[in-house]
Design an enzyme around this catalytic site. Structure first.
Site, PDB file in Angstrom:
ATOM      1  NE  ARG A 215      -3.730  -2.444   0.859  1.00 14.61           N
ATOM      2  CZ  ARG A 215      -4.748  -2.709   1.694  1.00 14.61           C
ATOM      3  NH1 ARG A 215      -5.195  -1.776   2.513  1.00 14.61           N
ATOM      4  NH2 ARG A 215      -5.315  -3.900   1.687  1.00 14.61           N
ATOM      5  CD  GLU A 217      -1.782   2.902   3.775  1.00 14.54           C
ATOM      6  OE1 GLU A 217      -2.295   4.030   3.925  1.00 14.54           O
ATOM      7  OE2 GLU A 217      -2.430   1.839   3.787  1.00 14.54           O
ATOM      8  NE  ARG A 223      -4.614   3.722  11.720  1.00 16.02           N
ATOM      9  CZ  ARG A 223      -4.473   5.023  11.536  1.00 16.02           C
ATOM     10  NH1 ARG A 223      -3.610   5.700  12.244  1.00 16.02           N
ATOM     11  NH2 ARG A 223      -5.190   5.672  10.640  1.00 16.02           N
ATOM     12  CG  HIS A 224      -1.335   3.012   7.735  1.00 22.17           C
ATOM     13  ND1 HIS A 224      -1.914   4.026   8.448  1.00 22.17           N
ATOM     14  CD2 HIS A 224      -2.357   2.303   7.183  1.00 22.17           C
ATOM     15  CE1 HIS A 224      -3.245   3.948   8.327  1.00 22.17           C
ATOM     16  NE2 HIS A 224      -3.526   2.902   7.580  1.00 22.17           N
ATOM     17  CD  GLU A 362      -9.562  -1.702   9.313  1.00 24.86           C
ATOM     18  OE1 GLU A 362      -9.854  -0.494   9.256  1.00 24.86           O
ATOM     19  OE2 GLU A 362      -9.293  -2.385   8.312  1.00 24.86           O
ATOM     20  CB  SER A 365     -11.390  -4.959   6.407  1.00 23.08           C
ATOM     21  OG  SER A 365     -11.479  -3.720   7.022  1.00 23.08           O
ATOM     22  NE  ARG A 413      -3.204  -1.655  10.815  1.00 21.57           N
ATOM     23  CZ  ARG A 413      -4.148  -0.921  10.264  1.00 21.57           C
ATOM     24  NH1 ARG A 413      -5.418  -1.160  10.537  1.00 21.57           N
ATOM     25  NH2 ARG A 413      -3.828   0.040   9.423  1.00 21.57           N
TER      26      ARG A 413
HETATM   27  P1  ATP Z   1      -6.845   1.401   7.553  1.00 23.33           P
HETATM   28  O1  ATP Z   1      -8.231   1.981   7.392  1.00 23.33           O
HETATM   29  O2  ATP Z   1      -6.492   1.136   8.965  1.00 23.33           O
HETATM   30  O3  ATP Z   1      -5.813   2.131   6.788  1.00 23.33           O
HETATM   31  P2  ATP Z   1      -7.730  -0.379   5.528  1.00 23.33           P
HETATM   32  O4  ATP Z   1      -9.194  -0.425   5.856  1.00 23.33           O
HETATM   33  O5  ATP Z   1      -7.249   0.488   4.437  1.00 23.33           O
HETATM   34  O6  ATP Z   1      -6.895  -0.049   6.853  1.00 23.33           O
HETATM   35  P3  ATP Z   1      -7.969  -3.044   4.516  1.00 23.33           P
HETATM   36  O7  ATP Z   1      -7.924  -2.812   3.063  1.00 23.33           O
HETATM   37  O8  ATP Z   1      -9.282  -3.246   5.166  1.00 23.33           O
HETATM   38  O9  ATP Z   1      -7.189  -1.870   5.256  1.00 23.33           O
HETATM   39  O10 ATP Z   1      -6.949  -4.241   4.869  1.00 23.33           O
HETATM   40  C1  ATP Z   1      -7.245  -5.348   5.692  1.00 23.33           C
HETATM   41  C2  ATP Z   1      -6.354  -5.365   6.919  1.00 23.33           C
HETATM   42  O11 ATP Z   1      -4.981  -5.270   6.534  1.00 23.33           O
HETATM   43  C3  ATP Z   1      -6.549  -4.181   7.849  1.00 23.33           C
HETATM   44  O12 ATP Z   1      -7.598  -4.416   8.728  1.00 23.33           O
HETATM   45  C4  ATP Z   1      -5.210  -4.099   8.559  1.00 23.33           C
HETATM   46  O13 ATP Z   1      -5.113  -5.049   9.613  1.00 23.33           O
HETATM   47  C5  ATP Z   1      -4.245  -4.510   7.484  1.00 23.33           C
HETATM   48  N1  ATP Z   1      -3.644  -3.334   6.835  1.00 23.33           N
HETATM   49  C6  ATP Z   1      -4.186  -2.565   5.886  1.00 23.33           C
HETATM   50  N2  ATP Z   1      -3.351  -1.606   5.482  1.00 23.33           N
HETATM   51  C7  ATP Z   1      -2.217  -1.769   6.203  1.00 23.33           C
HETATM   52  C8  ATP Z   1      -0.971  -1.102   6.230  1.00 23.33           C
HETATM   53  N3  ATP Z   1      -0.716  -0.085   5.431  1.00 23.33           N
HETATM   54  N4  ATP Z   1      -0.017  -1.548   7.092  1.00 23.33           N
HETATM   55  C9  ATP Z   1      -0.270  -2.603   7.882  1.00 23.33           C
HETATM   56  N5  ATP Z   1      -1.427  -3.284   7.901  1.00 23.33           N
HETATM   57  C10 ATP Z   1      -2.405  -2.882   7.064  1.00 23.33           C
HETATM   58 MG    MG Z   2     -10.332  -1.970   6.386  1.00 22.49          MG
END
Ligand code: ATP
Ligand code: MG
Length: 439
Positions: A215, A217, A223-224, A362, A365, A413
């Site tokens: 990602r 980010e 947390r990312h 979170e 998902s 996480r």
């Molecule tokens: P957030 O809203 O916290 O950025 P997200 O909703 O974009 O997360 P999802 O696409 O739902 O993330 O990804 C499923 C799971 O993967 C998340 O619940 C989280 O545990 C993990 N996750 C997502 N993005 C990241 C990241 N950049 N770094 C670490 N873990 C991640």
């Molecule tokens: Mg999510």
């Protein structure tokens, strides 16, 4: 002395006094008291005191006092009773083999990892991980991921390995890494989503994957990561998202329990965290979550989503008032969820979706997926994406696709929350973020 005879320090400590042993590891500390040299030897399992007396073996004594911290060394000797030593025993050395010298000064001292900033610790990760507390993070990760794997396998899931080089973004446009792929522009996979669903069309019914997700980010948060390990499942013949939720919560509870059973004591010692196995997992709809937050004086910023601050606050409320570290929020608004999510039939502003929140963050998902190809195409359009680009995907749905759903869990996480680490980077061996791409 033969390294093939080497045993771990923990095994040496279990031997009867008088037994011979070959041990090897790093010099954790060297202490000289009078004419006795004490080496605290460290390996993956722990510590063992090794003793050499000058008057018993002057030659060996001269070798030992030359040792420095983090040198790699092997000893052969006899285990003896010693009340004052770690584990109540020590090794009286008869032979020593120096296997590698450690250059001085050490860039970081594993004893002092706490005094070193995280960035420098990550620059010297291999030394940082010699600190037992830091190594424990990755043994916990290993236990957690194996427990999840074992649970899903036991439920008839098959592990698959899907491409990480992909033609289309799966989780929305912006947070994607382009890759130069010969003369094409492709992307690093944000999730295995589309391929997990392909496996439902292939009739596999239940699949899981543990693999990297990427990602882009841009924001620096605790947390990312830009590269994380995702534990994904997908399952067919469900009535709704509740079926997926039940599967996921059992897997997560099983993993927490396995980590607690194997490492609970050490986690208490090194992280001052008391692990408890959750018994049940309460569920709140997004609307109920917002009501609860408002009752506690917090106004959510978005009526159809849960913001990060709200997520944290809700975690505190659920913990304080219901003793729940782990709970579900369901039925998120359509705006905030990906195109493949099934809308709530009774009210399409909402979706058949859920997040699992663990200690205010979170963790998972998931959702029921839209499996009707015409509706799916419409949803892709609604999200402003080009249906043509998803032709390869919509195809999966045209020849008999069962109703299905799934979820993704972020492994780092999970571990960060299990150990209450302040920063997710600590839970990734070699984290990548916008600034860091080495070592
Ligand atoms: P957030 O809203 O916290 O950025 P997200 O909703 O974009 O997360 P999802 O696409 O739902 O993330 O990804 C499923 C799971 O993967 C998340 O619940 C989280 O545990 C993990 N996750 C997502 N993005 C990241 C990241 N950049 N770094 C670490 N873990 C991640
Ligand atoms: Mg999510």
């Amino acid at each position: 002395m033969d390294l093939r005879q080497r045993i771990r320090t923990s095994q040496a400590l279990e031997l009867e006094p008088g037994s011979k042993a070959v041990v090897a590891g790093w010099v954790d500390r060297l202490r000289i008291v009078g004419k006795i040299a004490f080496v605290i030897l460290r390996d993956l399992d722990g510590l063992l005191q090794v003793v050499v007396k000058k008057n018993q073996d002057p030659q060996l004594y001269e070798q030992v006092v030359e040792l420095g911290q983090e040198d790699v060394v092997a000893f052969k000797g006899t285990m003896v009773e010693s009340k004052a030593s770690i584990g109540g025993k020590e090794l009286v050395a008869e032979e020593m083999r120096l296997l590698a010298k450690a250059q001085k000064p050490l860039p970081i001292d594993p004893h002092d990892w706490e005094k070193t900033g995280l960035s420098k610790r990550l620059d010297w990760r291999f030394l940082d991980l010699r600190a037992p507390r830091n190594a424990l993070i990755f043994r916990v990760t290993d236990e957690a991921v194996n427990a999840l794997r074992d649970y899903y396998r036991g439920q008839g899931f098959v592990e698959v390995h899907t491409p990480k080089l992909v033609a289309e973004a799966t989780e929305g446009g912006a947070e994607v890494f382009p890759v130069i792929y010969f003369d094409k522009n492709v992307f690093l996979a944000q999730s295995p989503q589309l391929y997990k669903q392909m496996m439902m069309a292939a009739g596999f019914e239940r699949v899981f994957e543990v693999g990297p997700a990427y990602r882009a980010e841009k924001h620096h948060t605790t947390r990312h990561l830009t590269e994380f390990e995702s534990v994904d499942i997908e399952m067919s013949f469900i009535e709704d998202h509740e079926d997926v939720m039940r599967m996921v919560e059992r897997a997560v509870i099983h993993a927490i329990d396995r980590v607690r059973t194997r490492y609970g004591e050490r986690i208490r010692e090194y992280f001052n965290v008391e692990l408890t196995t959750p018994r049940d997992v309460p569920r709140l709809t997004l609307r109920e979550a917002h009501e609860l937050l408002k009752k506690h004086g917090y106004t959510p910023s978005d009526p159809l989503d849960l913001d990060t601050e709200g997520e944290k606050k809700l975690g505190e409320i659920m913990q304080r008032e219901y003793g729940a570290e782990l709970f579900y929020v369901t039925e998120y608004g359509w705006e905030g969820r990906p195109f493949y999510t099934m809308k709530k039939p009774e009210d399409p502003r909402y979706t058949r979706s859920f997040d699992l929140i663990y200690r205010g963050l979170e963790l998972v998902s998931g959702s029921q997926r839209e499996h009707r190809p015409d509706v799916l195409a419409e949803q892709i359009r609604e999200k402003g994406l080009k249906v043509e680009n998803f032709e390869f995907y919509i195809r999966f749905f045209r020849y008999g696709m069962p109703p299905h759903g799934g979820a993704g869990l972020g492994l780092e996480r999970f571990v960060a929350k299990l150990l209450e680490l302040g920063n997710i980077r600590e839970a990734r061996l070699l984290p990548r973020d916008p600034e860091r791409i080495t070592p």
